[in-house]
Enzyme design. Sequence first.
Site, PDB file in Angstrom:
ATOM      1  N   CYS A  27       0.800  -1.225   0.008  1.00 29.87           N
ATOM      2  CA  CYS A  27      -0.053  -0.204   0.082  1.00 29.87           C
ATOM      3  C   CYS A  27       0.787   1.304   0.056  1.00 29.87           C
ATOM      4  CB  CYS A  27      -1.087   0.000   1.277  1.00 29.87           C
ATOM      5  SG  CYS A  27      -1.979   1.408   1.579  1.00 29.87           S
ATOM      6  N   CYS A  69      -0.200   4.212   2.346  1.00 32.48           N
ATOM      7  CA  CYS A  69       0.047   3.684   3.744  1.00 32.48           C
ATOM      8  C   CYS A  69       1.381   3.959   4.276  1.00 32.48           C
ATOM      9  CB  CYS A  69      -0.384   2.459   4.333  1.00 32.48           C
ATOM     10  SG  CYS A  69      -1.928   1.895   3.483  1.00 32.48           S
ATOM     11  N   ASP A  70       2.494   3.364   3.356  1.00 38.62           N
ATOM     12  CA  ASP A  70       3.745   3.506   3.551  1.00 38.62           C
ATOM     13  C   ASP A  70       4.860   4.171   2.896  1.00 38.62           C
ATOM     14  OD1 ASP A  70       3.002   1.514   5.598  1.00 38.62           O
ATOM     15  OD2 ASP A  70       3.242  -0.061   4.182  1.00 38.62           O
TER      16      ASP A  70
END
Length: 256
Positions: free
Chosen positions: A131, A134-135
């Site tokens: 993701c 997300c990261d």
Amino acid sequence: MIYDIIIVGAGMAGLTAAIYGSRAGKSVLVLEGNIHGGQIINTINIENWPGDYKTTGAELMQKIYKQAVDLGAEVEYDEVIKIVDKGEQKEVECEDAKYTARAVILAMGTEPRKMSDKQARDAGNRPVSYCATCDGALYKNKPVVVVGSGNTAKHEMTYLKGIASKVYHIHHDDPIPRDTAAVFVAIGRVPSTECVEGLVELDKEGYVVANEDCATSQEGIYVAGDCRTKKVRQLVTAAADGATAAEKAVRYLNKI
Ligand SMILES: Cc1cc2nc3c(=O)[nH]c(=O)nc-3n(C[C@H](O)[C@H](O)[C@H](O)COP(=O)(O)OP(=O)(O)OC[C@H]3O[C@@H](n4cnc5c(N)ncnc54)[C@H](O)[C@@H]3O)c2cc1C
């Protein structure tokens, strides 16, 4: 305690089933192995959920979770490992406890497909993410690589180009460039149906075989959402399945 219905998975399908089951006066336990909300939780712009234009996954799923709990559903955070069908009772074995119900609804959704063994060896100790939203921010001004050829891979690349110093693009099984700080994998999704292997009929890709009536090959076990065989995997179809599976489970319970 024996629950009327145990639902495996607190994504859109599972929580919708919990709403319908609870409103029908049944005791409902939802078992979730991660956090509630499912795979949509990190999506920041949903435009096709009717009645809630431009909402986020987290906001939408928190409302649906609250609705299910307010209507009486219980939620436990425990991963289901195995289900044993003992006829009119189903034993659901989790990592930390064992639960019993008269009917079960499978709503485990899908999870990202992992890299090949060769690529995983290549990646070594480097962080692997599924993701970019997300990261991605963790790799500001560092080189990263995206693995995959589809639309999701393209989306991840576009997102990471605004953050990383360089974004390599490789396909499934290509060698991973040596100088990259992290590997972003976007090579599709697979059904999370390991816990029901040998219990219900699965197709060759691992999806639970069922049609629009959400009935599995086992009496008293129903399936809803992305983990079943179907053509369109979206929030509205997951919600529709949740309603159908719960309705079926309620009829079955009233019969036995
Ligand atoms: C990046 C992305 C963007 C998307 N955008 C959209 C969009 O804009 N609009 C749209 O309609 N759809 C979108 N989708 C598709 C949509 O998210 C799915 O169709 C829908 O969320 C499926 O819901 P589900 O409840 O079937 O499964 P999931 O959301 O996958 O939920 C399954 C839940 O079960 C849990 N679980 C799995 N195995 C176990 C176990 N053994 N024990 C306990 N719990 C378990 C999981 O942790 C998870 O919480 C998107 C999907 C992705 C990945």
